[in-house]
Scaffold this active site. Structure first.
Site, mmCIF file in Angstrom:
data_model
loop_
_atom_site.group_PDB
_atom_site.id
_atom_site.type_symbol
_atom_site.label_atom_id
_atom_site.label_comp_id
_atom_site.label_asym_id
_atom_site.label_seq_id
_atom_site.Cartn_x
_atom_site.Cartn_y
_atom_site.Cartn_z
ATOM 1 N N ASP A 55 3.118 -5.603 0.167
ATOM 2 C CA ASP A 55 3.194 -5.091 -1.198
ATOM 3 C C ASP A 55 2.936 -6.242 -2.165
ATOM 4 O OD1 ASP A 55 5.490 -6.599 -1.162
ATOM 5 O OD2 ASP A 55 6.796 -5.012 -1.933
ATOM 6 N N LYS A 98 -0.064 0.079 4.074
ATOM 7 C CA LYS A 98 1.247 -0.388 3.635
ATOM 8 C C LYS A 98 2.302 0.697 3.848
ATOM 9 C CE LYS A 98 2.925 -0.117 -0.448
ATOM 10 N NZ LYS A 98 3.185 -0.155 -1.899
#
Length: 349
Positions: A235, A217
């Site tokens: 997320d 991420k």
């Protein structure tokens, strides 16, 4: 007479010898007969029979081979089905093509609402973005933006942060929460940058994820916004919304990344991430989404999970810095038609 008798005896002996010879012939003949018997009835047939039996099992083994081949052919089909399940898992009654079209239309409508969507972390270079993204775990971007100016003023480069006193860094990062772990991460990644990459942030996924505290991420945030290389940022907001919209039913972030990535061209990935995250923070909340004020309500299979009354939905909208940053229309009445019901998606005929 002795000679005659001896001669006679010799003849007799010869004849006696001949007789056994005849017997031998007879016996030879007799032996040939059993030999022939052995060749024809029992042994020869017995020897040929096993040969035939050996060939027969060989023929009998072919069907199992064919069965194995069929099984081998079926295995790739199962693998392909698994890949399709991860890549495109349409909701009930929706084809894969329809899902792709609906997902892309949602992204287009969100791009109209948030045309200037961008990372909400303040940064001036790849190093600052990398550190800020690591610090944003388990806290808000606003809190990080309040903390990083002091951190970068004191430690502007990886070399400075790598040589920093951990206790001093902890005091600066205390407002971000988990400050001890985050201090170890930012000092550790700074040391790794100095030792392994000459103090420069690498521009490749494989290298970024080797840094302490940096996962996929964080790496995609840096690649997409500091290097212009497309990536999907999965997320908590992104995970929640793509499942709510039934783009996928996966729960693992890597599988969600693969599933959603299959619905869009690679060039859309970075902006798509911003659109979805912005929408999740402002309208499509976790506990009570503002369905009655949502611009993509007609495209959302989860419409009705939140507040559908337009007036009540207005109160659920979250504004930042006096409004929706980058929004082209005044909220929230722009999302509603004159009758007070969810308006058609922006840009629709």
């Amino acid at each position: 007479m002795g000679e005659q008798s001896s001669g006679g005896s010799n003849k007799t002996g010869k004849s006696a010898k001949k007789t056994p010879a005849a017997v031998k012939k007879d016996s030879t003949g007799t032996k040939k007969t059993p030999a022939a018997a052995k060749k024809t009835p029992a042994p020869a047939a017995a020897k040929k029979a096993p040969a035939g039996v050996t060939k027969t099992p060989a023929v009998a083994k072919k069907p199992p081979v064919a069965v194995k081949t069929d099984a081998a052919v079926k295995k790739p089909a199962k693998k392909a089905a698994t890949v399709r399940k991860i890549a495109v898992r349409p909701p009930s009654g929706e084809s894969s093509t329809a899902l792709v079209r609906r997902a892309r239309r949602i992204n287009r409508e969100l791009a109209e609402v948030y045309p200037y969507a961008h990372p909400e972390l303040d940064f001036e270079n790849p190093f600052q973005l990398l550190v800020a993204t690591v610090l944003s775990a388990q806290t808000t971007d606003l809190r990080v933006n309040q903390t990083t100016p002091g951190l970068f003023a004191r430690y502007p480069t990886p070399e400075d942060l790598a040589a920093a006193n951990p206790e001093e860094v902890e005091e600066i990062l205390r407002p971000c929460g988990f400050f001890r772990a985050k201090t170890r991460s930012v000092i550790g990644l700074s040391k790794a940058l100095v030792e392994n990459f000459g103090g420069e942030v690498p521009g490749r996924l494989e290298e970024l994820v080797t840094l302490p505290g940096v996962g996929r991420k964080t790496a995609f945030v840096v690649l997409g916004n500091a290097f212009g290389r497309p990536g999907i940022t999965v997320d908590t907001h992104f995970q929640r919304l793509v499942r709510r919209w039934q783009w996928t039913d996966e729960t693992d972030p890597d599988k969600i990344e693969a599933a959603v990535g299959a619905l869009f061209p690679k060039s859309d990935w970075t902006d798509l991430s911003h659109h979805v995250i912005w929408h999740g923070r402002r309208i499509c909340h976790a506990r009570k989404p503002a369905c009655g004020a949502c611009p993509i309500a007609p495209l959302c299979p989860a419409y009705g999970e939140g507040e559908t009354d337009p007036e009540k939905a207005k109160k659920l909208l979250k504004y930042e810095k006096g409004g929706f940053p980058g929004q082209r229309l005044k909220p929230p009445q722009a999302y509603l038609d004159a009758g007070g019901t969810p308006a058609p998606p922006l840009g629709a005929a």
